[in-house]
Design a protein around this motif. Structure first.
Motif, PDB file in Angstrom:
ATOM      1  N   ALA A 149     -10.801  15.656 103.207  1.00 36.95           N
ATOM      2  CA  ALA A 149     -10.670  16.864 104.008  1.00 36.95           C
ATOM      3  C   ALA A 149      -9.777  16.631 105.224  1.00 36.95           C
ATOM      4  N   ILE A 159     -12.312  23.151 103.123  1.00 39.70           N
ATOM      5  CA  ILE A 159     -12.395  22.127 104.163  1.00 39.70           C
ATOM      6  C   ILE A 159     -13.822  22.001 104.688  1.00 39.70           C
ATOM      7  N   HIS A 171      -6.231  16.566 104.170  1.00 42.63           N
ATOM      8  CA  HIS A 171      -5.812  17.924 103.838  1.00 42.63           C
ATOM      9  C   HIS A 171      -5.480  18.712 105.098  1.00 42.63           C
ATOM     10  N   MET A 172      -6.283  18.548 106.135  1.00 40.42           N
ATOM     11  CA  MET A 172      -6.042  19.255 107.391  1.00 40.42           C
ATOM     12  C   MET A 172      -4.774  18.765 108.076  1.00 40.42           C
ATOM     13  N   GLY A 214     -14.535  17.794 108.857  1.00 42.46           N
ATOM     14  CA  GLY A 214     -13.695  16.940 108.030  1.00 42.46           C
ATOM     15  C   GLY A 214     -13.489  15.550 108.563  1.00 42.46           C
TER      16      GLY A 214
END
Length: 296
Positions: A247, A62, A250-251, A241
């Motif tokens: 990113a 990340i 993804h978080m 991110g």
């Protein structure tokens, strides 16, 4: 010689104390490294000390998705390399001149330099000076203000002054001028002191966050230490991110990272490179400086 019982006890006590000191100094760094490789949600439960409990590269994944970190890392590398080279060169050049007893007003110059070690113009006058020189938000503001260190100059000057006069005398007989002596004679035999000063200077440039925080407002010029400080003082879940869609997505889908885990990963990225430079310079600290350089 055989040691007495008291000497053996003293020796072992010293070994134990040195070992404890090493552990105390190294543990915080090791723990930060462990947390950076541990799943953030698991770290929040506590108990992660000597080894990752849930091993993962997610924190680093990340962090590296944020283009600001990579750009700041590049800025810091360029700043450290160019700043160290320029600083060592100009400081050594100044030290060489100051090491000459025949230099006019040598003592007066030294007093002038010493005053700057104890007194400065202050933050506001320095900022106004930098602004008047049109150096705000430029790469050079990260290098030029700290390019000369009086302390380093004194160390190098002392080293130069201790060099045998025969080195320069033989060079002058061969037709070398002052610059020729400096580059062809003095610099080659001054490897240990220049390497030591280069290491100190590189660490100073690498770890400096204050200059970027005061004189830089553009994100693309921020050193990594300044960016790290901003991240640690803000909401890291939105900072890291936020400039990268992959990113950020993804978080949002994986709630396994935390502020602490991402901060530790960023700290490791900012710290490890400068630590790895020491082994390459260590040999110069113990290397003889004039072995074989002068033969009577």
């Amino acid at each position: 010689m055989r040691l007495s019982l008291g000497d053996k006890i003293m020796q072992r006590t010293i070994y134990i104390l040195l070992t404890l000191m090493a552990v105390i100094m190294l543990y915080p760094f090791w723990n930060a490294l462990v947390i950076s490789f541990n799943q953030g949600s698991d770290t929040a439960l506590g108990g992660v000390t000597l080894w990752p409990r849930v091993y993962t590269f997610e924190n680093y994944y990340i962090v590296f998705q944020d283009h600001r970190l990579l750009n700041s890392f590049l800025i810091t590398v360029l700043r450290t390399l160019s700043g160290t080279a320029l600083s060592v060169f100009f400081t050594a050049l100044l030290a060489y001149g100051m090491s000459k007893k025949t230099l006019l007003y040598r003592k007066q110059y030294m007093v002038f330099f010493m005053v700057t070690m104890f007194f400065s113009g202050g933050l506001i006058p320095t900022y106004l000076l930098i602004r008047s020189l049109h150096m705000l938000d430029t790469f050079w503001v990260l290098i030029i203000p700290g390019i000369i260190s009086v302390y380093n100059m004194i160390v190098i000057r002392t080293f130069f002054a201790a060099l045998p006069d025969g080195l320069e005398e033989s060079a002058k007989i061969d037709g070398c001028g002052n610059y020729g002596i400096f580059f062809k004679i003095v610099i080659p035999v001054s490897g240990p002191v220049l390497a030591t000063i280069a290491l100190f200077t590189a660490v100073g440039y690498w770890n400096d966050w204050f200059t970027g925080a005061i004189y830089i407002t553009k994100d693309n010029l921020l050193p990594i230490q300044t960016l790290l400080r901003q991240i640690m003082n803000s909401n890291i879940m939105t900072e890291i991110g936020s400039s990268n869609a992959i990113a950020l997505d993804h978080m949002n889908r994986n709630r396994t990272v935390t502020t602490k885990s991402l901060t530790m990963a960023t700290m490791m990225i900012a710290t490890i490179p400068i630590i790895l430079t020491y082994p390459f310079l260590q040999k110069y600290f113990v290397k003889g400086v004039l072995i074989g350089s002068l033969k009577e």
